[in-house]
Design a protein around this motif. Sequence first.
Motif, PDB file in Angstrom:
ATOM      1  N   LEU A   1       0.811  -1.221   0.000  1.00  0.00           N
ATOM      2  CA  LEU A   1       0.000   0.000   0.000  1.00  0.00           C
ATOM      3  C   LEU A   1       0.843   1.270   0.000  1.00  0.00           C
ATOM      4  O   LEU A   1       0.349   2.339  -0.365  1.00  0.00           O
ATOM      5  N   SER A   2       2.108   1.159   0.424  1.00  0.00           N
ATOM      6  CA  SER A   2       2.956   2.352   0.484  1.00  0.00           C
ATOM      7  C   SER A   2       3.212   2.935  -0.905  1.00  0.00           C
ATOM      8  O   SER A   2       3.532   4.120  -1.021  1.00  0.00           O
ATOM      9  N   VAL A   3       3.059   2.121  -1.938  1.00  0.00           N
ATOM     10  CA  VAL A   3       3.270   2.626  -3.306  1.00  0.00           C
ATOM     11  C   VAL A   3       2.149   3.578  -3.708  1.00  0.00           C
ATOM     12  O   VAL A   3       2.413   4.742  -4.053  1.00  0.00           O
ATOM     13  N   PRO A   4       0.861   3.164  -3.674  1.00  0.00           N
ATOM     14  CA  PRO A   4      -0.184   4.112  -4.079  1.00  0.00           C
ATOM     15  C   PRO A   4      -0.502   5.179  -3.034  1.00  0.00           C
ATOM     16  O   PRO A   4      -0.879   6.302  -3.394  1.00  0.00           O
ATOM     17  N   LEU A   5      -0.365   4.860  -1.749  1.00  0.00           N
ATOM     18  CA  LEU A   5      -0.793   5.794  -0.707  1.00  0.00           C
ATOM     19  C   LEU A   5       0.304   6.752  -0.256  1.00  0.00           C
ATOM     20  O   LEU A   5       0.014   7.890   0.125  1.00  0.00           O
ATOM     21  N   LEU A   6       1.547   6.288  -0.256  1.00  0.00           N
ATOM     22  CA  LEU A   6       2.648   7.122   0.213  1.00  0.00           C
ATOM     23  C   LEU A   6       3.603   7.542  -0.899  1.00  0.00           C
ATOM     24  O   LEU A   6       4.518   8.330  -0.658  1.00  0.00           O
ATOM     25  N   GLY A   7       3.409   6.988  -2.086  1.00  0.00           N
ATOM     26  CA  GLY A   7       4.288   7.325  -3.201  1.00  0.00           C
ATOM     27  C   GLY A   7       5.693   6.779  -3.064  1.00  0.00           C
ATOM     28  O   GLY A   7       6.625   7.284  -3.688  1.00  0.00           O
ATOM     29  N   GLU A   8       5.863   5.732  -2.248  1.00  0.00           N
ATOM     30  CA  GLU A   8       7.184   5.135  -2.070  1.00  0.00           C
ATOM     31  C   GLU A   8       7.494   4.158  -3.207  1.00  0.00           C
ATOM     32  O   GLU A   8       6.588   3.624  -3.855  1.00  0.00           O
ATOM     33  N   LYS A   9       8.768   3.938  -3.415  1.00  0.00           N
ATOM     34  CA  LYS A   9       9.202   2.991  -4.435  1.00  0.00           C
ATOM     35  C   LYS A   9       9.562   1.665  -3.777  1.00  0.00           C
ATOM     36  O   LYS A   9      10.264   1.636  -2.777  1.00  0.00           O
ATOM     37  N   VAL A  10       9.061   0.583  -4.348  1.00  0.00           N
ATOM     38  CA  VAL A  10       9.337  -0.758  -3.834  1.00  0.00           C
ATOM     39  C   VAL A  10      10.000  -1.563  -4.953  1.00  0.00           C
ATOM     40  O   VAL A  10       9.435  -1.702  -6.038  1.00  0.00           O
ATOM     41  N   GLY A  11      11.209  -2.057  -4.680  1.00  0.00           N
ATOM     42  CA  GLY A  11      11.956  -2.812  -5.684  1.00  0.00           C
ATOM     43  C   GLY A  11      11.420  -4.226  -5.858  1.00  0.00           C
ATOM     44  O   GLY A  11      10.565  -4.702  -5.104  1.00  0.00           O
ATOM     45  N   TRP A  12      11.965  -4.902  -6.860  1.00  0.00           N
ATOM     46  CA  TRP A  12      11.449  -6.233  -7.204  1.00  0.00           C
ATOM     47  C   TRP A  12      11.676  -7.252  -6.081  1.00  0.00           C
ATOM     48  O   TRP A  12      10.881  -8.178  -5.908  1.00  0.00           O
ATOM     49  N   ARG A  13      12.744  -7.072  -5.303  1.00  0.00           N
ATOM     50  CA  ARG A  13      13.003  -8.019  -4.221  1.00  0.00           C
ATOM     51  C   ARG A  13      11.895  -7.976  -3.174  1.00  0.00           C
ATOM     52  O   ARG A  13      11.412  -9.015  -2.712  1.00  0.00           O
ATOM     53  N   ARG A  14      11.497  -6.765  -2.800  1.00  0.00           N
ATOM     54  CA  ARG A  14      10.436  -6.655  -1.798  1.00  0.00           C
ATOM     55  C   ARG A  14       9.082  -7.079  -2.373  1.00  0.00           C
ATOM     56  O   ARG A  14       8.267  -7.673  -1.666  1.00  0.00           O
ATOM     57  N   TRP A  15       8.842  -6.779  -3.655  1.00  0.00           N
ATOM     58  CA  TRP A  15       7.602  -7.253  -4.273  1.00  0.00           C
ATOM     59  C   TRP A  15       7.564  -8.782  -4.276  1.00  0.00           C
ATOM     60  O   TRP A  15       6.515  -9.387  -4.023  1.00  0.00           O
ATOM     61  N   ALA A  16       8.711  -9.411  -4.559  1.00  0.00           N
ATOM     62  CA  ALA A  16       8.766 -10.876  -4.531  1.00  0.00           C
ATOM     63  C   ALA A  16       8.459 -11.400  -3.132  1.00  0.00           C
ATOM     64  O   ALA A  16       7.731 -12.396  -2.970  1.00  0.00           O
ATOM     65  N   ALA A  17       8.993 -10.725  -2.099  1.00  0.00           N
ATOM     66  CA  ALA A  17       8.718 -11.129  -0.726  1.00  0.00           C
ATOM     67  C   ALA A  17       7.241 -10.965  -0.389  1.00  0.00           C
ATOM     68  O   ALA A  17       6.650 -11.805   0.311  1.00  0.00           O
ATOM     69  N   VAL A  18       6.619  -9.891  -0.886  1.00  0.00           N
ATOM     70  CA  VAL A  18       5.189  -9.676  -0.658  1.00  0.00           C
ATOM     71  C   VAL A  18       4.376 -10.810  -1.269  1.00  0.00           C
ATOM     72  O   VAL A  18       3.444 -11.342  -0.647  1.00  0.00           O
ATOM     73  N   VAL A  19       4.728 -11.214  -2.486  1.00  0.00           N
ATOM     74  CA  VAL A  19       4.013 -12.305  -3.163  1.00  0.00           C
ATOM     75  C   VAL A  19       4.159 -13.605  -2.370  1.00  0.00           C
ATOM     76  O   VAL A  19       3.185 -14.347  -2.163  1.00  0.00           O
ATOM     77  N   VAL A  20       5.388 -13.892  -1.909  1.00  0.00           N
ATOM     78  CA  VAL A  20       5.621 -15.113  -1.122  1.00  0.00           C
ATOM     79  C   VAL A  20       4.811 -15.055   0.180  1.00  0.00           C
ATOM     80  O   VAL A  20       4.200 -16.050   0.599  1.00  0.00           O
ATOM     81  N   GLY A  21       4.810 -13.896   0.832  1.00  0.00           N
ATOM     82  CA  GLY A  21       4.051 -13.754   2.075  1.00  0.00           C
ATOM     83  C   GLY A  21       2.564 -13.950   1.863  1.00  0.00           C
ATOM     84  O   GLY A  21       1.884 -14.611   2.664  1.00  0.00           O
ATOM     85  N   PHE A  22       2.025 -13.397   0.778  1.00  0.00           N
ATOM     86  CA  PHE A  22       0.601 -13.587   0.494  1.00  0.00           C
ATOM     87  C   PHE A  22       0.296 -15.043   0.153  1.00  0.00           C
ATOM     88  O   PHE A  22      -0.803 -15.534   0.442  1.00  0.00           O
ATOM     89  N   ALA A  23       1.253 -15.737  -0.441  1.00  0.00           N
ATOM     90  CA  ALA A  23       1.077 -17.177  -0.661  1.00  0.00           C
ATOM     91  C   ALA A  23       0.941 -17.886   0.690  1.00  0.00           C
ATOM     92  O   ALA A  23       0.140 -18.821   0.842  1.00  0.00           O
ATOM     93  N   GLY A  24       1.722 -17.431   1.674  1.00  0.00           N
ATOM     94  CA  GLY A  24       1.591 -17.978   3.021  1.00  0.00           C
ATOM     95  C   GLY A  24       0.217 -17.719   3.607  1.00  0.00           C
ATOM     96  O   GLY A  24      -0.360 -18.592   4.278  1.00  0.00           O
ATOM     97  N   VAL A  25      -0.346 -16.524   3.354  1.00  0.00           N
ATOM     98  CA  VAL A  25      -1.692 -16.214   3.838  1.00  0.00           C
ATOM     99  C   VAL A  25      -2.717 -17.148   3.207  1.00  0.00           C
ATOM    100  O   VAL A  25      -3.627 -17.657   3.874  1.00  0.00           O
TER     101      VAL A  25
END
Length: 308
Positions: free
Chosen positions: A120-144
């Motif tokens: 959410l920090s990308v659309p709401l805070l305008g922060e940049k998230v690199g591919w490594r963190r996006w990959a971690a987010v995807v893995v974490g959501f797979a855990g969910v």
Amino acid sequence: MIASSTPSSAATDTRLGILLMLLGMSLFTVNDALGKWLVADYPVAMLLAIRSLFGAMLLAPLILREGVRSVFAVKRLPLHLLRVGCVAGEVACFYWAVRSLPLANVMTIYMAAPLIVTALSVPLLGEKVGWRRWAAVVVGFAGVVIVLNPTGQFDAVPSLVALFGTLVFSTGLISTRLLRDSSNLSLVSFQTFGTGLLGSAALPLVWVPPPGLDFLLLGALGVTALAGHAAMNRSLQLSPAAVVVPFQYVSIIWAVVLDLLVWGTAPTLRIIVGALLIIGSGLFVFHREQALNRGAAAEANASGGPGA
């Protein structure tokens, strides 16, 4: 003499910080388990109202010492009110979900909050998230998804309520980040009094007279929550975040222990695998952000300050 004592003092602060983080997360888990126990007999609104009442009594001396106006006359009031709504909403969702699900299941889902904040920090805070963190987010959501188990035995309503609560909790964390210039007392006071008012609004419709002991247990929710926040905040003041933040995940261990001791519920392999994916992803995102912050600070120092 002073120079030689400094490393020892820093090491002592770090150890104390770790102990305080462990204490804080243990108190939060006790709070959550107590809420699961009480919500079986009392409506969520009562839990919100009475726990806030006890919390407000503890905060009152601090507010009077600081000055009521300085605590509550804040800038960006709409954002404070949004945060209050998020706090009340996520607590209500948590208590509602643990009525039907094991404590460890719901807490594991809520552990995905740092990953949602990153997304959410990308659309709401305008922060940049690199591919490594996006990959971690995807893995974490797979855990969910593994924890929710939508293709197997899936308790749809409480599971989706827990997931929605995690989203609301994450939105509250982002609003807290936007209010980082506010004092800690203002933030805690707004959430305590605001949550109490929201819970009290529904009391005429849902009030169930609690016995004296149950009333005190309902109040203990507010006491343990405030004590947990105080311990966690002090921990972060004494020790680097990179050292103490990983210890937040000890709450999952406590939740499993309490599930076993109180409700006789053992974690399934699915919950263990999902928790490991979520925790691992969250830790990676946290340490990646720490590394990027250190890199940015080193680059700024190397380039010199204004006028260099």
